[in-house]
Design an enzyme around this catalytic site. Structure first.
Site, PDB file in Angstrom:
ATOM      1  N   PHE A 139      39.009 -53.152  12.648  1.00 39.12           N
ATOM      2  CA  PHE A 139      39.384 -54.353  13.401  1.00 39.12           C
ATOM      3  C   PHE A 139      39.802 -53.929  14.805  1.00 39.12           C
ATOM      4  O   PHE A 139      40.716 -53.134  14.972  1.00 39.12           O
ATOM      5  CB  PHE A 139      40.532 -55.121  12.740  1.00 39.12           C
ATOM      6  N   ASP A 226      41.975 -46.177  18.393  1.00 38.00           N
ATOM      7  CA  ASP A 226      42.667 -47.462  18.525  1.00 38.00           C
ATOM      8  C   ASP A 226      44.006 -47.354  17.784  1.00 38.00           C
ATOM      9  O   ASP A 226      44.053 -47.389  16.555  1.00 38.00           O
ATOM     10  CB  ASP A 226      41.780 -48.572  17.931  1.00 38.00           C
ATOM     11  N   LYS A 255      50.424 -53.692  20.495  1.00 41.65           N
ATOM     12  CA  LYS A 255      51.430 -54.391  19.687  1.00 41.65           C
ATOM     13  C   LYS A 255      52.886 -53.962  19.921  1.00 41.65           C
ATOM     14  O   LYS A 255      53.657 -54.710  20.487  1.00 41.65           O
ATOM     15  CB  LYS A 255      51.070 -54.262  18.199  1.00 41.65           C
TER      16      LYS A 255
HETATM   17  C1  LIG Z   1      45.941 -56.409  16.477  1.00 39.91           C
HETATM   18  C2  LIG Z   1      44.899 -55.373  16.730  1.00 39.91           C
HETATM   19  C3  LIG Z   1      43.987 -55.509  17.782  1.00 39.91           C
HETATM   20  C4  LIG Z   1      43.919 -56.762  18.624  1.00 39.91           C
HETATM   21  O1  LIG Z   1      45.073 -56.943  19.358  1.00 39.91           O
HETATM   22  P1  LIG Z   1      45.350 -58.379  20.055  1.00 39.91           P
HETATM   23  O2  LIG Z   1      46.579 -58.133  20.858  1.00 39.91           O
HETATM   24  O3  LIG Z   1      45.520 -59.359  18.962  1.00 39.91           O
HETATM   25  O4  LIG Z   1      44.171 -58.670  20.889  1.00 39.91           O
HETATM   26  C5  LIG Z   1      43.115 -54.487  18.011  1.00 39.91           C
HETATM   27  N1  LIG Z   1      43.118 -53.375  17.263  1.00 39.91           N
HETATM   28  C6  LIG Z   1      43.980 -53.200  16.257  1.00 39.91           C
HETATM   29  C7  LIG Z   1      43.958 -51.940  15.470  1.00 39.91           C
HETATM   30  C8  LIG Z   1      44.880 -54.198  15.945  1.00 39.91           C
HETATM   31  O5  LIG Z   1      45.723 -54.053  14.910  1.00 39.91           O
END
Ligand SMILES: *Cc1c(COP(=O)(O)O)cnc(C)c1O
Length: 405
Positions: A139, A226, A255
């Site tokens: 994701f 990521d 986050k």
């Molecule tokens: C939440 C998340 C995203 C997306 O972040 P947003 O701030 O919602 O755009 C991307 N990569 C990972 C691993 C995430 O947990």
């Protein structure tokens, strides 16, 4: 994210676009790992806004810093130097061993920047059709490019045509990656979450990460990790890949970095840091003084209060309590994760647990249909961890003992 049980979906907001299946409460205030709803009920927050509220709610140092900053400057523009950007970039580089950061406002934006870097890295080498290796169950966000990189058909459905230039492989399968690189000489980067979050708390194995680092060095590829969800101390190290003793070339963050203030960053090492030049990328809000102050203060409090060690110790205690509480229960499969990033794998879809947990005064999440996910604030105490287990274990046992429709 999973929609909760449909019995909770009654819309009370006729003007808000209905993009979420929301639980039937609204929160009014919080203190540490606790929040209160508008009806005065108290909840233990084991989600922290999906790994966002690193310092919990109403942290005195963060609140004081933000109040001070709001009274000085909230936003200027990237037309001018923003000294707090350099302060936060320098700190992130010190903690990661990387060299340069670009600031944006969210996880998907950090990932978009990473993908642009991967493509330009290819173009700079005469490769006009660069490809990025991505993973099943990944994701990376909800923009068109990041949902194309995401490995979840539910996130992609209805939004085609997808962005081309992605090659998908299974996680933790090094030979599959070697094959993908052999098969496509245009490959420029390998892009993955160090620990998959939305996909169900699936860690990349440490030897796998080390193998990816070797492959990227051999083939002149960028290793892009990521860490939007698993970074910023959540696993007990500043960044989850540090458990494997490696350093990526590109690391998107978001986050937990601002402890609740919207923020994103892509932090790069020497091979990637010079790829972008003036005019190649930008954002209006990214790196504004308020968000930067939140990032600087969050990292300072984490250091001063030993929150990495806390995440490790309290996370280990919580994991053990859950494992012991659920051992031998039919339908419970395993507890996965590092530090305070914990997934409880059940053998069946368990979205109904969201509402049941709410009734028990506990905020949790369910992801990948059958994984209960816990992402509490890093200030969690041992007593609060015990309380999460004490509330959650009986719920899961009762859920698994009840035949589902
Ligand atoms: C939440 C998340 C995203 C997306 O972040 P947003 O701030 O919602 O755009 C991307 N990569 C990972 C691993 C995430 O947990």
């Amino acid at each position: 994210m999973n929609a909760p049980d449909s019995s909770f979906a009654a819309p009370t907001e006729p003007h808000v676009m209905q993009t979420y299946g929301r639980l039937p409460i609204a929160l009014s205030h919080g203190e540490g790992a606790w929040v209160w709803d508008t009806a005065g009920r108290r909840y233990l927050d084991a989600l922290s806004g999906i790994a966002v509220n690193t310092l919990g709610h109403n942290h005195p140092r963060l609140v004081a810093a933000l109040r001070d900053q709001v009274g000085k400057l909230i936003h200027t523009s990237n037309y001018y130097h923003v000294p707090l950007q350099e302060a936060l970039a320098a700190k992130l580089c010190e903690l990661s061993g990387l060299t340069n950061a670009f600031f944006c406002n969210s996880g998907l934006e950090a990932n978009e920047a990473a993908l642009k870097i991967a493509r330009k890295f290819g173009h700079d080498r005469g490769n006009d059709n660069p490809a990025v290796i991505v993973f099943e169950k990944a994701f990376h966000g909800r923009s068109i490019a990041t949902l194309s990189a995401t490995g979840n058909p539910k996130v992609q459905a209805g939004f085609g045509p997808l962005v081309p230039g992605f090659v998908r492989v299974p996680l933790n399968d090094l030979p599959a990656i070697e094959q993908a690189i052999q098969a496509n000489p245009n490959t420029t980067a390998i892009f993955l979450e160090t620990i998959q979050g939305e996909g169900g708390i699936n860690p990349a194995r440490l030897e796998f990460l080390q193998g990816l680092r070797r492959l990227c060095d051999q083939h002149d590829l960028l290793l892009m990790l990521d860490e939007v969800q698993c970074g910023i101390g959540r696993t007990g190290k500043w960044f989850a890949h540090q458990w494997a003793g490696i350093v990526p070339d590109v690391m998107p963050l978001a986050k937990g970095l601002g402890s609740g203030v919207p923020i994103g960053a892509v932090v790069c090492g020497p091979r990637a840091a010079k790829v972008m030049g003036p005019g190649n990328h930008g954002t209006t809000f990214g790196g504004n003084p308020l968000a930067m102050r939140a990032g600087v203060e969050t990292l300072a409090v984490m250091e001063a209060d030993g929150l990495l060690a806390n995440a490790s110790q309290i996370g280990a205690a919580l994991k053990t309590a859950l494992e012991q509480g659920l051992a031998g229960v039919p339908g419970f499969l395993e507890v996965r994760g590092f530090g305070l990033m914990i997934g409880i794998q059940l053998d069946r879809p368990c979205g109904a647990l969201l509402g049941q947990a709410l009734d028990a005064g506990l905020l949790i999440s369910v992801t990948a249909d059958s994984v209960v996910r816990l992402l509490p604030a890093l200030i969690l105490t041992r007593a609060e961890a015990d309380e999460i287990a004490a509330r959650l274990v009986p719920l899961i046992k009762a859920f698994l003992a009840t035949p589902q429709p």
